[in-house]
Write a protein that holds these residues in place. Sequence first.
Motif, PDB file in Angstrom:
ATOM      1  N   TYR A 245     -10.020   9.138  -5.607  1.00  0.00           N
ATOM      2  CA  TYR A 245     -11.047   8.199  -4.754  1.00  0.00           C
ATOM      3  C   TYR A 245     -10.280   6.899  -4.349  1.00  0.00           C
ATOM      4  O   TYR A 245      -9.755   6.397  -5.059  1.00  0.00           O
ATOM      5  CB  TYR A 245     -12.144   7.510  -5.875  1.00  0.00           C
ATOM      6  N   PRO A 246     -10.304   6.883  -3.039  1.00  0.00           N
ATOM      7  CA  PRO A 246      -9.711   5.744  -2.342  1.00  0.00           C
ATOM      8  C   PRO A 246     -10.209   4.562  -2.546  1.00  0.00           C
ATOM      9  O   PRO A 246     -11.184   4.247  -2.066  1.00  0.00           O
ATOM     10  CB  PRO A 246      -9.457   5.993  -0.953  1.00  0.00           C
ATOM     11  N   LEU A 247      -9.389   3.498  -3.377  1.00  0.00           N
ATOM     12  CA  LEU A 247     -10.200   2.187  -3.460  1.00  0.00           C
ATOM     13  C   LEU A 247      -9.595   0.982  -2.568  1.00  0.00           C
ATOM     14  O   LEU A 247     -10.194   0.106  -2.387  1.00  0.00           O
ATOM     15  CB  LEU A 247      -9.653   1.651  -5.064  1.00  0.00           C
ATOM     16  N   LEU A 248      -8.315   1.498  -2.135  1.00  0.00           N
ATOM     17  CA  LEU A 248      -7.846   0.286  -0.956  1.00  0.00           C
ATOM     18  C   LEU A 248      -6.939   0.950  -0.169  1.00  0.00           C
ATOM     19  O   LEU A 248      -6.122   2.085  -0.579  1.00  0.00           O
ATOM     20  CB  LEU A 248      -7.002  -0.616  -2.003  1.00  0.00           C
ATOM     21  N   GLU A 249      -7.085   0.747   1.095  1.00  0.00           N
ATOM     22  CA  GLU A 249      -6.266   1.506   2.279  1.00  0.00           C
ATOM     23  C   GLU A 249      -6.032   0.437   3.359  1.00  0.00           C
ATOM     24  O   GLU A 249      -6.989  -0.174   3.976  1.00  0.00           O
ATOM     25  CB  GLU A 249      -6.846   2.556   2.702  1.00  0.00           C
ATOM     26  N   VAL A 250      -4.910  -0.067   3.548  1.00  0.00           N
ATOM     27  CA  VAL A 250      -4.478  -0.952   4.521  1.00  0.00           C
ATOM     28  C   VAL A 250      -3.599  -0.559   5.373  1.00  0.00           C
ATOM     29  O   VAL A 250      -2.470   0.312   4.651  1.00  0.00           O
ATOM     30  CB  VAL A 250      -4.167  -2.482   4.017  1.00  0.00           C
ATOM     31  N   SER A 251      -3.231  -1.192   6.606  1.00  0.00           N
ATOM     32  CA  SER A 251      -2.235  -0.584   7.369  1.00  0.00           C
ATOM     33  C   SER A 251      -1.508  -1.833   8.115  1.00  0.00           C
ATOM     34  O   SER A 251      -2.376  -2.666   8.588  1.00  0.00           O
ATOM     35  CB  SER A 251      -2.764   0.490   8.736  1.00  0.00           C
ATOM     36  N   PHE A 252      -0.188  -1.782   8.141  1.00  0.00           N
ATOM     37  CA  PHE A 252       0.551  -3.081   8.721  1.00  0.00           C
ATOM     38  C   PHE A 252       1.082  -2.520   9.910  1.00  0.00           C
ATOM     39  O   PHE A 252       1.934  -1.595   9.901  1.00  0.00           O
ATOM     40  CB  PHE A 252       1.436  -3.718   7.734  1.00  0.00           C
ATOM     41  N   GLY A 253       1.308  -3.270  10.943  1.00  0.00           N
ATOM     42  CA  GLY A 253       2.062  -3.162  11.962  1.00  0.00           C
ATOM     43  C   GLY A 253       3.433  -4.051  12.482  1.00  0.00           C
ATOM     44  O   GLY A 253       4.135  -3.937  13.061  1.00  0.00           O
ATOM     45  N   GLY A 254       3.511  -4.752  11.181  1.00  0.00           N
ATOM     46  CA  GLY A 254       4.676  -5.875  11.434  1.00  0.00           C
ATOM     47  C   GLY A 254       4.774  -6.504   9.950  1.00  0.00           C
ATOM     48  O   GLY A 254       4.273  -6.062   8.836  1.00  0.00           O
ATOM     49  N   PRO A 255       4.912  -7.837   9.949  1.00  0.00           N
ATOM     50  CA  PRO A 255       5.155  -8.658   8.556  1.00  0.00           C
ATOM     51  C   PRO A 255       3.743  -8.509   8.011  1.00  0.00           C
ATOM     52  O   PRO A 255       2.835  -8.732   8.582  1.00  0.00           O
ATOM     53  CB  PRO A 255       5.489 -10.116   9.311  1.00  0.00           C
ATOM     54  N   SER A 256       3.735  -8.142   6.746  1.00  0.00           N
ATOM     55  CA  SER A 256       2.420  -8.252   5.903  1.00  0.00           C
ATOM     56  C   SER A 256       2.662  -9.200   4.613  1.00  0.00           C
ATOM     57  O   SER A 256       1.507  -9.355   4.106  1.00  0.00           O
ATOM     58  CB  SER A 256       2.407  -6.757   5.581  1.00  0.00           C
ATOM     59  N   ALA A 257       3.487  -9.781   4.421  1.00  0.00           N
ATOM     60  CA  ALA A 257       3.660 -10.890   3.420  1.00  0.00           C
ATOM     61  C   ALA A 257       4.857 -11.855   3.634  1.00  0.00           C
ATOM     62  O   ALA A 257       5.670 -11.621   4.633  1.00  0.00           O
ATOM     63  CB  ALA A 257       3.870  -9.967   1.931  1.00  0.00           C
ATOM     64  N   GLY A 258       4.823 -12.685   2.713  1.00  0.00           N
ATOM     65  CA  GLY A 258       5.827 -13.644   2.896  1.00  0.00           C
ATOM     66  C   GLY A 258       5.678 -15.109   2.092  1.00  0.00           C
ATOM     67  O   GLY A 258       4.656 -15.379   1.682  1.00  0.00           O
ATOM     68  N   GLY A 259       6.772 -15.928   2.113  1.00  0.00           N
ATOM     69  CA  GLY A 259       6.665 -17.180   1.369  1.00  0.00           C
ATOM     70  C   GLY A 259       7.411 -18.261   2.073  1.00  0.00           C
ATOM     71  O   GLY A 259       8.184 -18.123   2.792  1.00  0.00           O
ATOM     72  N   ILE A 260       7.250 -19.400   1.555  1.00  0.00           N
ATOM     73  CA  ILE A 260       7.741 -20.603   1.978  1.00  0.00           C
ATOM     74  C   ILE A 260       8.609 -21.318   0.626  1.00  0.00           C
ATOM     75  O   ILE A 260       7.840 -21.532  -0.387  1.00  0.00           O
ATOM     76  CB  ILE A 260       6.584 -21.756   2.244  1.00  0.00           C
ATOM     77  N   TYR A 261       9.810 -21.589   0.977  1.00  0.00           N
ATOM     78  CA  TYR A 261      10.697 -21.931  -0.093  1.00  0.00           C
ATOM     79  C   TYR A 261      11.410 -23.528   0.093  1.00  0.00           C
ATOM     80  O   TYR A 261      11.355 -23.616   1.298  1.00  0.00           O
ATOM     81  CB  TYR A 261      11.671 -21.025  -0.454  1.00  0.00           C
TER      82      TYR A 261
END
Length: 361
Positions: A245-261
Amino acid sequence: MKRMLKVIALVMLALLEVPMIAGVPYWAKPGVYIEYVAQRYDPYFDFVKGATPSQVRTAEIFIEVNGTLFRIFSNNNTTVRFDILGESDGYLRVRATITMENVTIFSTFLNGTKYPVFWDHRNVISEELIPSHDVGFLDCVWLRVKLRNLSISGTYLIRLSDGAVFDADGNYYGHTFLWVDPNDLPRANETFSTSGNLNVTVWRVGTLNESVMTYYGKFGPPLISIALSMGDFKLSQRVDDERKYPLLEVSFGGPSAGGIYDPSTGIALYPTAMGTAPYADFYAIGVKWAVFEDQLSGYRMMSNKDSPWKFGLVLYGTNAEFEAVEGVKYTRPWTVTSYLFYLTLAFLGIAMVWASLKKRR
């Protein structure tokens, strides 16, 4: 939704650019803790269009317990804390704890299945099994548990030589997200974290000529920004030998996460600047997917274009002893560009957090 994410990703391509990540920083040693928060702030709800207050959450995570996948929401404050417990044989032993308030847990499985319980019954507000009406899964039930609060905790290892993360069984998940080496930053296309078929790679690293506020204090300029890419992503609950059973389905066309340091210490200030947290430190304790949003900092950011507050988890506190350092030079000023970068992160994060699921429960 996919079209929106791709458009946002294309906008971001023009906004990032600086010269894998080396070992553990001098301040990361036994006894040190790092704490982040994502807290509720009701005025933020006005910025999230098309959602009721109950659908606006500070955290959404998926965790696997004894082969069963659970989806967890937090509608009040969420705290994420990391404690360095000890050092041995070239590794730091770290405990990660996610504490959430006003929690709802979902899962689905065949009717009559004995499911694992990882919550404290003393915190239960309600617990029910709901017959499934989904075509092809009519013999299944939905579990829905409402809790006053929930804590998820686990211990894992960080290798001193390179910051690599391993779970208690020795499985490798990539580099810790808690810090980077300012003198040896990630490079494009390098693997940042990995779990199963998911490989999260570095999209680009940039230097930003601005400062940010956190609950711990003010940092910068400059700042280090890291954007990550992970492609399409799915999470499904296996109900028998033939069906998932699909609980999560996402599609990314580029940057999808990241942080500031912070370039002076390497510590993560806003580790989930896009909301999503596909990080080794979470994979190592069984978390398969995580999204966080501090609503107060998000409100401050979106209500004021010059706000030093940003998006996602926010550094709240640490007892790390940072040495005095000389000012860090930045390569070139990023003014309008950096604002557009963060504004884009905000819209991407909101889209991801509250509209990413193919099927909602």
